[in-house]
Design a protein around this motif. Structure first.
Motif, PDB file in Angstrom:
ATOM      1  N   LEU A  58      26.825  -3.114 -22.281  1.00  0.00           N
ATOM      2  CA  LEU A  58      26.440  -4.507 -22.053  1.00  0.00           C
ATOM      3  C   LEU A  58      25.511  -4.621 -20.851  1.00  0.00           C
ATOM      4  CD1 LEU A  58      26.785  -7.590 -22.507  1.00  0.00           C
ATOM      5  CD2 LEU A  58      28.797  -7.464 -21.031  1.00  0.00           C
ATOM      6  N   LEU A  59      25.849  -3.932 -19.766  1.00  0.00           N
ATOM      7  CA  LEU A  59      25.019  -3.992 -18.566  1.00  0.00           C
ATOM      8  C   LEU A  59      23.648  -3.365 -18.804  1.00  0.00           C
ATOM      9  CD1 LEU A  59      27.720  -3.110 -15.886  1.00  0.00           C
ATOM     10  CD2 LEU A  59      26.745  -5.356 -16.386  1.00  0.00           C
ATOM     11  N   MET A  60      23.613  -2.286 -19.596  1.00  0.00           N
ATOM     12  CA  MET A  60      22.325  -1.674 -19.925  1.00  0.00           C
ATOM     13  C   MET A  60      21.448  -2.638 -20.717  1.00  0.00           C
ATOM     14  SD  MET A  60      23.278   2.220 -21.063  1.00  0.00           S
ATOM     15  CE  MET A  60      24.237   3.315 -20.010  1.00  0.00           C
ATOM     16  N   VAL A  61      22.046  -3.277 -21.733  1.00  0.00           N
ATOM     17  CA  VAL A  61      21.282  -4.219 -22.558  1.00  0.00           C
ATOM     18  C   VAL A  61      20.796  -5.390 -21.709  1.00  0.00           C
ATOM     19  CG1 VAL A  61      21.458  -5.855 -24.471  1.00  0.00           C
ATOM     20  CG2 VAL A  61      22.437  -3.564 -24.694  1.00  0.00           C
ATOM     21  N   HIS A  62      21.680  -5.879 -20.825  1.00  0.00           N
ATOM     22  CA  HIS A  62      21.299  -6.985 -19.947  1.00  0.00           C
ATOM     23  C   HIS A  62      20.163  -6.563 -19.015  1.00  0.00           C
ATOM     24  CE1 HIS A  62      21.781 -10.723 -17.812  1.00  0.00           C
ATOM     25  NE2 HIS A  62      21.997 -10.096 -16.672  1.00  0.00           N
ATOM     26  N   ALA A  63      20.239  -5.339 -18.484  1.00  0.00           N
ATOM     27  CA  ALA A  63      19.184  -4.845 -17.594  1.00  0.00           C
ATOM     28  C   ALA A  63      17.857  -4.714 -18.343  1.00  0.00           C
ATOM     29  CB  ALA A  63      19.588  -3.501 -16.994  1.00  0.00           C
ATOM     30  N   ARG A  64      17.929  -4.244 -19.603  1.00  0.00           N
ATOM     31  CA  ARG A  64      16.698  -4.144 -20.404  1.00  0.00           C
ATOM     32  C   ARG A  64      16.086  -5.522 -20.623  1.00  0.00           C
ATOM     33  NH1 ARG A  64      19.329  -0.577 -25.167  1.00  0.00           N
ATOM     34  NH2 ARG A  64      19.850   1.285 -23.959  1.00  0.00           N
ATOM     35  N   ALA A  65      16.938  -6.505 -20.920  1.00  0.00           N
ATOM     36  CA  ALA A  65      16.436  -7.863 -21.147  1.00  0.00           C
ATOM     37  C   ALA A  65      15.798  -8.424 -19.880  1.00  0.00           C
ATOM     38  CB  ALA A  65      17.574  -8.766 -21.616  1.00  0.00           C
ATOM     39  N   GLU A  66      16.439  -8.172 -18.728  1.00  0.00           N
ATOM     40  CA  GLU A  66      15.871  -8.653 -17.469  1.00  0.00           C
ATOM     41  C   GLU A  66      14.534  -7.971 -17.182  1.00  0.00           C
ATOM     42  OE1 GLU A  66      18.798  -8.155 -14.379  1.00  0.00           O
ATOM     43  OE2 GLU A  66      19.344 -10.274 -14.543  1.00  0.00           O
ATOM     44  N   GLU A  67      14.465  -6.668 -17.441  1.00  0.00           N
ATOM     45  CA  GLU A  67      13.220  -5.940 -17.209  1.00  0.00           C
ATOM     46  C   GLU A  67      12.121  -6.442 -18.138  1.00  0.00           C
ATOM     47  OE1 GLU A  67      10.324  -3.512 -15.787  1.00  0.00           O
ATOM     48  OE2 GLU A  67      12.280  -3.994 -14.903  1.00  0.00           O
ATOM     49  N   ALA A  68      12.488  -6.712 -19.395  1.00  0.00           N
ATOM     50  CA  ALA A  68      11.503  -7.261 -20.330  1.00  0.00           C
ATOM     51  C   ALA A  68      11.019  -8.623 -19.853  1.00  0.00           C
ATOM     52  CB  ALA A  68      12.110  -7.372 -21.727  1.00  0.00           C
ATOM     53  N   GLY A  69      11.950  -9.429 -19.322  1.00  0.00           N
ATOM     54  CA  GLY A  69      11.565 -10.729 -18.785  1.00  0.00           C
ATOM     55  C   GLY A  69      10.638 -10.597 -17.591  1.00  0.00           C
ATOM     56  N   ARG A  70      10.942  -9.624 -16.713  1.00  0.00           N
ATOM     57  CA  ARG A  70      10.075  -9.404 -15.547  1.00  0.00           C
ATOM     58  C   ARG A  70       8.691  -8.926 -15.973  1.00  0.00           C
ATOM     59  NH1 ARG A  70      14.969  -7.593 -13.063  1.00  0.00           N
ATOM     60  NH2 ARG A  70      14.614  -5.474 -13.777  1.00  0.00           N
ATOM     61  N   ARG A  71       8.652  -8.046 -16.993  1.00  0.00           N
ATOM     62  CA  ARG A  71       7.346  -7.581 -17.479  1.00  0.00           C
ATOM     63  C   ARG A  71       6.544  -8.734 -18.065  1.00  0.00           C
ATOM     64  NH1 ARG A  71      10.108  -2.941 -19.447  1.00  0.00           N
ATOM     65  NH2 ARG A  71      10.191  -3.887 -21.521  1.00  0.00           N
ATOM     66  N   ALA A  72       7.232  -9.577 -18.844  1.00  0.00           N
ATOM     67  CA  ALA A  72       6.541 -10.727 -19.434  1.00  0.00           C
ATOM     68  C   ALA A  72       6.030 -11.666 -18.349  1.00  0.00           C
ATOM     69  CB  ALA A  72       7.482 -11.469 -20.384  1.00  0.00           C
ATOM     70  N   GLU A  73       6.862 -11.883 -17.318  1.00  0.00           N
ATOM     71  CA  GLU A  73       6.444 -12.748 -16.213  1.00  0.00           C
ATOM     72  C   GLU A  73       5.273 -12.128 -15.461  1.00  0.00           C
ATOM     73  OE1 GLU A  73       6.299 -15.923 -13.586  1.00  0.00           O
ATOM     74  OE2 GLU A  73       7.300 -15.707 -15.523  1.00  0.00           O
ATOM     75  N   ARG A  74       5.324 -10.789 -15.281  1.00  0.00           N
ATOM     76  CA  ARG A  74       4.228 -10.107 -14.590  1.00  0.00           C
ATOM     77  C   ARG A  74       2.937 -10.197 -15.399  1.00  0.00           C
ATOM     78  NH1 ARG A  74       6.920  -6.038 -13.470  1.00  0.00           N
ATOM     79  NH2 ARG A  74       6.366  -4.614 -15.158  1.00  0.00           N
ATOM     80  N   HIS A  75       3.049 -10.008 -16.707  1.00  0.00           N
ATOM     81  CA  HIS A  75       1.864 -10.117 -17.557  1.00  0.00           C
ATOM     82  C   HIS A  75       1.319 -11.543 -17.552  1.00  0.00           C
ATOM     83  CE1 HIS A  75       3.379  -6.415 -19.999  1.00  0.00           C
ATOM     84  NE2 HIS A  75       2.760  -6.066 -18.889  1.00  0.00           N
ATOM     85  N   ARG A  76       2.254 -12.514 -17.583  1.00  0.00           N
ATOM     86  CA  ARG A  76       1.814 -13.909 -17.526  1.00  0.00           C
ATOM     87  C   ARG A  76       1.120 -14.191 -16.195  1.00  0.00           C
ATOM     88  NH1 ARG A  76       2.641 -18.432 -15.310  1.00  0.00           N
ATOM     89  NH2 ARG A  76       4.220 -17.557 -13.951  1.00  0.00           N
TER      90      ARG A  76
END
Length: 372
Positions: A193-211
């Motif tokens: 669960l923590l791994m999946v949550h960390a992946r989702a947060e990282e994906a969100g950070r990447r999307a925010e960085r790209h934005r």
């Protein structure tokens, strides 16, 4: 919505009780599959109870509640490890003061010894284990530690992320193999669960960085034209919803071409950066400052009144002059126009009038439609 299960499904559930009976009676609770199969064939099941949890936080709390129901220690908690900070993320606590956000020194904990493989994960009589009896955390919590359970939680690359931990003031009877299996399985599930949550947060950070990169001018760090257009669109929606005024200012540097031609583009870039700093310093964090062209900047100030707009414009002119940045400035208020885009066009026209007046040596002229 309750759903009536067909009899063939109920009969199929009976076959599950053979394996499950080996776990639930040992733990000391009722086998739910056995209980369900013994009820009438018209048993109703509320499927809303099987819906996914609304968040990772809810899932953590449910796992801890499940663990406490089968292994009733006074404290169950999930922790995070950052260097020597051992932080409580989620807890079900009766007396240990381990509220979420509480930080302990990792080096003084039972879990640090467990994670190094020096002491057991299951210590129902914790004070009989020398490394646990000598651990500094014994003097840092309000209750004694008579029994301890600790299992590591891992990040995706096998690094230690934290622990699943349980404490009780009194020594406890030895856990059954089934109880240990349940705790171990849920600990592994928490790691996932923590791994999946960390992946989702990282994906969100990447999307925010790209934005951010897509909407940011790399030279000045201000919004670029795309970011400006999105801000104008959002502010127009707020204006229509709340009848909120907004000030638009357009600033055009007078000397950029001359600086580029006579001193080089590096000097021109420094002029742009200096102008960006001066402009940004005159406005609030919630205001939008953008570089919308080569030597052109724009500012959007939500909620500005006519009087505030005049003060802001005068303050900007003074700051630009003090920084020795020559620029032409135009402004307009949203509620003086049919749309914010029209106000932007009016501010742009006012800026060109200002530039023409200043080049001619006269006073800057401002059309009635754009006066603020």
């Amino acid at each position: 919505m309750p759903v009536r299960l067909p009899s063939r499904v109920m009969n199929g559930m009976k076959s599950l009780t053979i394996g499950v009976d080996r776990i639930f009676p040992t733990i000391g609770t009722v086998n739910p599959f056995q209980a369900m199969s013994q009820q009438a064939p018209a048993q109703l099941v509320n499927l809303s109870q099987l819906q996914p949890f609304g968040s990772a936080d809810e899932a953590l709390e449910a796992v801890l509640a499940c663990l406490r129901s089968f292994v009733p220690f006074r404290l169950w908690m999930v922790t995070r490890l950052d260097d020597d900070d051992w932080t409580v993320v989620k807890s079900l606590d009766e007396g240990y003061g381990a509220r979420p956000g509480k930080i302990f020194s990792w080096s003084g904990t039972y879990c640090s010894r467990m994670a190094r493989g020096e002491a057991p994960m299951f210590a129902e009589a914790a004070q009989e284990v020398d490394l646990y009896r000598q651990a500094p955390i014994n003097g840092e919590v309000p209750l004694p530690i008579g029994a301890y359970i600790g299992l590591p939680l891992y990040k995706e690359r096998g690094e230690l992320a934290g622990t699943l931990c349980a404490l009780d003031p009194l020594p406890q009877p030895p856990l059954s193999e089934q109880q240990r299996l349940l705790v171990s399985t849920l600990a592994r599930s928490l790691s996932t669960l923590l791994m999946v949550h960390a992946r989702a947060e990282e994906a969100g950070r990447r999307a925010e960085r790209h934005r951010y990169e897509a909407e940011t001018d790399p030279l000045t760090g201000l919004c670029n034209r795309r970011g400006w257009e999105l801000a104008v669109h959002d502010q127009e929606a707020a204006t229509l919803r709340m009848v909120q005024n907004a000030l638009v200012m357009v600033i055009d540097l007078d000397d950029l071409k001359m600086v580029n031609d006579t001193q080089g583009h590096e000097a021109g870039d420094e002029l742009l950066r200096r102008a960006a700093r001066v402009i940004q310093q005159q406005f609030r964090d919630l205001d939008v400052v953008a570089r919308i062209g080569g030597d052109e900047f724009a500012v959007l100030v939500p909620g500005a009144s006519s009087r505030e707009s005049v003060k802001l414009k005068d303050r900007l002119r003074g700051a630009m002059a003090e920084a020795r940045v020559s620029a032409s400035v135009g402004s307009a208020l949203r509620l003086s126009h049919d749309s914010l885009n029209q106000a932007v066009a009016a501010a742009d026209a006012a800026m060109y009038e200002d530039k023409t007046a200043r080049k001619g040596g006269g006073m800057p002229s401002v059309s009635p439609a754009s006066a603020v």
